[in-house]
Design a protein around this motif. Structure first.
Motif, PDB file in Angstrom:
ATOM      1  N   LEU A   1       9.002  57.129 -10.638  1.00 54.25           N
ATOM      2  CA  LEU A   1       8.574  58.369 -10.014  1.00 54.25           C
ATOM      3  C   LEU A   1       9.769  59.274  -9.661  1.00 54.25           C
ATOM      4  O   LEU A   1       9.705  60.491  -9.800  1.00 54.25           O
ATOM      5  CB  LEU A   1       7.814  57.980  -8.741  1.00 54.25           C
ATOM      6  N   THR A   2      10.849  58.641  -9.223  1.00 51.19           N
ATOM      7  CA  THR A   2      11.979  59.435  -8.747  1.00 51.19           C
ATOM      8  C   THR A   2      12.653  60.215  -9.869  1.00 51.19           C
ATOM      9  O   THR A   2      13.308  61.221  -9.611  1.00 51.19           O
ATOM     10  CB  THR A   2      13.053  58.530  -8.108  1.00 51.19           C
ATOM     11  N   SER A   3      12.473  59.769 -11.119  1.00 47.49           N
ATOM     12  CA  SER A   3      13.215  60.416 -12.205  1.00 47.49           C
ATOM     13  C   SER A   3      12.732  61.833 -12.490  1.00 47.49           C
ATOM     14  O   SER A   3      13.422  62.598 -13.136  1.00 47.49           O
ATOM     15  CB  SER A   3      13.118  59.567 -13.467  1.00 47.49           C
TER      16      SER A   3
ATOM     17  N   ILE B   1      11.317  64.029  -9.984  1.00 46.02           N
ATOM     18  CA  ILE B   1      11.167  64.898  -8.810  1.00 46.02           C
ATOM     19  C   ILE B   1      12.140  66.074  -8.852  1.00 46.02           C
ATOM     20  O   ILE B   1      11.774  67.219  -8.567  1.00 46.02           O
ATOM     21  CB  ILE B   1      11.337  64.080  -7.511  1.00 46.02           C
TER      22      ILE B   1
END
Lengths: 284, 318
Positions: A154-156, A158
């Motif tokens: 998910l963080t990739s 944002i």
């Protein structure tokens, strides 16, 4: 220009166009060939494949698709991939839209610094963080769980999503924001009812790329899943190949199944893809 | 740099934002908005902090430490891991395989994508269909691509050897010979990269003002001069961007190597990320794997900053 030259020019242009179409078709054949060959193999019966490569399916049959779902828990793999992909896309969208709203409409100290912080995340390759992330997931007991599969990839997205949505929000006139606030609308209401609907083309661009990346990811799900029931389809399928390499039509049926959603998205969202490419480079 | 806007800029984003920026003077900060802003940024900050910034710092810390087999830090050793790596022939072999992989993939991807973009940059009937088909490899996942190419490379019933045989050429040991394996896995990346790079370069071509070509045509310029004097110079920011992006993704190659060659034969495809994966998750060498990951990180940062300095400011998203 004499009237003898004009038809010659026309003919030359027509020949050039024909030549261009010829090259376009030729290149298309080469580029699409792997897809075509996977489909052709998936549609061929096993006996036909034993005689050599099938450039065209002989006696096409869909039985390999049914067999593939019987040979491996493909349905379960697909379900996992759908859940994980939607979790990632939704999470990225929520985090990015909210942050982008703050950067576009609010004024607060150290805003630039926070924005740079969000952007800087795009420079960190996932490979640099997988070992500590794996250790974290293990100590939290999040291996083999949807949470573990979703939360790290998910963080990739944002950083990029925040950047993109902020740009779309900045195009909205500030008067819109002020009017809504004067009318007593809460800021969240303004975001959900006015800003986001007006920026939906940006959200669509982001969703397309986020989905392609989430659906196709390989390394992270490989690391954090060990039980068959939690595997995503990308991992599950690649493991099928070590189990029994002679069933090419089953394997290719599986490949066709996992390619269908992304190819469908690609064909349905050409405009978003082209715009997303311009807005920033997107890599899976 | 500043006076002449690069021909290929953030069309969707930058231009309107820049024109609006003057009007958008937000009311001066009030302390109250900080709280609201933090609230809006909270989900992003929390996720990025926990799963990106913290692990990045922890990876750096791990690379300077020693650990037990569970990954618990047992001591601080400074740059000893790095020193060990740089004196280890295995690491250099891995780095060389990675570089060689990039050397095969990057120029081929760019040249093929350039050719395709030039071919498709013409408003003709049905051109949209061709453009979508040219971009289609970007829909393929690495596992799908690796499995399809495995079928191509199959020694007994593979497509490529079958085609070679029709041309009277001998069978090639695609994945089994050390001299061929890296090329074979690189071919998969080239195919996968072409779709995206094509789209990127096509976008770059579309930014070149058509009037320039019209004026040049009136001057009777040859197609070659057209390409070298107009297209290439104005295309170069996009080309440079594509070059950096393809290089970064080449340094991150992993999937098809894990699926097809597992680093072999005899280490020929043991690229950096595969070596990190083996070291960390099979040999439990978390510290030296972290040091390798930091070296990869450094390479990516240098390439990104290069793009920021030399190319225009554009963002990356991986």
């Amino acid at each position: 220009m004499s009237d003898r030259v004009f038809p010659t020019v026309c003919r030359r242009i027509r020949v050039a166009t024909l030549g261009r179409y010829f090259l376009l078709v030729l290149c298309t054949i080469v580029i699409v060939f792997p897809f075509w060959y996977a489909l052709s193999t998936a549609l061929s019966p096993t006996e036909a494949l034993n005689r050599g490569p099938r450039y065209w399916p002989a006696d096409p049959t869909f039985s390999a698709f049914a067999d593939a779902f019987n040979a491996a828990p493909l349905g379960r793999f697909l379900l996992n991939t759908v859940v994980v992909s939607f979790g990632i896309v939704a999470g990225q969208m929520i985090a990015a839209v909210l942050a982008a709203y703050a950067f576009a409409f609010l004024s607060f100290p150290a805003k630039r610094l926070f924005f740079v912080l969000f952007l800087a995340t795009m420079m960190i390759p996932a490979e640099a963080t997988i070992i500590p992330n794996y250790l974290t997931m293990r100590s939290w007991g999040w291996l083999d769980s949807y949470a573990g599969l979703v939360v790290v990839p998910l963080t990739s997205g944002i950083g990029f999503g925040t950047f993109l949505m902020r740009q779309f929000f900045l195009q909205l006139p500030l008067e819109l924001y002020e009017a809504a606030r004067v009318d007593g609308a809460s800021s969240l209401r303004f975001l959900l009812r006015i800003a986001l609907p007006l920026s939906r083309s940006g959200a669509a661009i982001f969703a397309v790329y986020a989905f392609l990346n989430a659906w196709n990811q390989y390394l992270w799900p490989l690391l954090v899943t060990s039980s068959e029931s939690m595997r995503t389809v990308q991992i599950g399928l690649a493991m099928l190949q070590w189990a029994d390499t002679t069933w090419w039509n089953l394997l290719m049926a599986g490949v066709v199944v996992i390619l269908l959603p992304t190819l469908a998205v690609l064909f349905l969202s050409q405009k978003q893809l082209a715009k997303g490419v311009i807005a920033g480079a997107i890599r899976g | 740099m500043y006076e002449s806007e690069p021909p290929f800029s953030l069309e969707v984003a930058q231009q309107p934002a820049a024109s609006i920026r003057k009007r958008r003077k937000l009311p001066l900060k009030r302390a109250g908005e900080m709280g609201i802003a933090l609230g809006y940024m909270a989900p992003g900050l929390l996720l990025l902090g926990l799963f990106l910034f913290y692990p990045a710092i922890r990876a750096l810390w791990l690379s300077l430490s020693t650990t037990d087999l569970d990954g618990k830090i047992t001591g601080f050793v400074g740059v000893a891991q790095y020193r060990l790596l740089f004196t280890s022939p295995a690491f250099w072999t891995s780095l060389r395989a990675t570089l060689l992989f990039a050397v095969i993939v990057v120029p081929s991807t760019l040249l093929v994508a350039m050719g395709l973009a030039l071919l498709a940059d013409r408003e003709l009937p049905a051109i949209g269909l061709f453009r979508t088909l040219f971009a289609s490899p970007m829909a393929a996942s690495v596992s799908a691509a690796a499995l399809i190419f495995q079928l191509f490379y199959n020694p007994a019933s593979g497509v490529l050897n079958d085609l070679l045989q029709h041309m009277g050429l001998g069978p090639v040991p695609w994945l089994t010979a050390p001299g061929w394996a890296l090329f074979s896995v690189a071919l998969i990346s080239i195919w996968m990269n072409v779709g995206f790079t094509f789209l990127l370069l096509l976008g770059g071509l579309a930014q070149i003002p058509r009037e320039l070509y019209e004026v040049a045509d009136l001057d009777g310029i040859s197609p070659w001069q057209r390409l070298t004097r107009i297209t290439l110079p104005l295309w170069s920011p996009t080309l440079f961007f594509a070059l950096i992006v393809t290089m970064i993704s080449s340094f991150q190659v992993f999937g098809q190597i894990n699926i097809l060659t597992r680093g072999g034969p005899i280490g020929a495809t043991n690229v950096l990320v595969y070596d990190i994966y083996r070291n960390a998750f099979f040999n439990f060498q978390y510290t030296s794997a972290s040091a390798e990951a930091m070296i990869l990180f450094a390479i990516v940062i240098v390439l990104t900053l290069l793009q920021f300095r030399i190319g225009e400011r554009r963002v990356f998203y991986r």
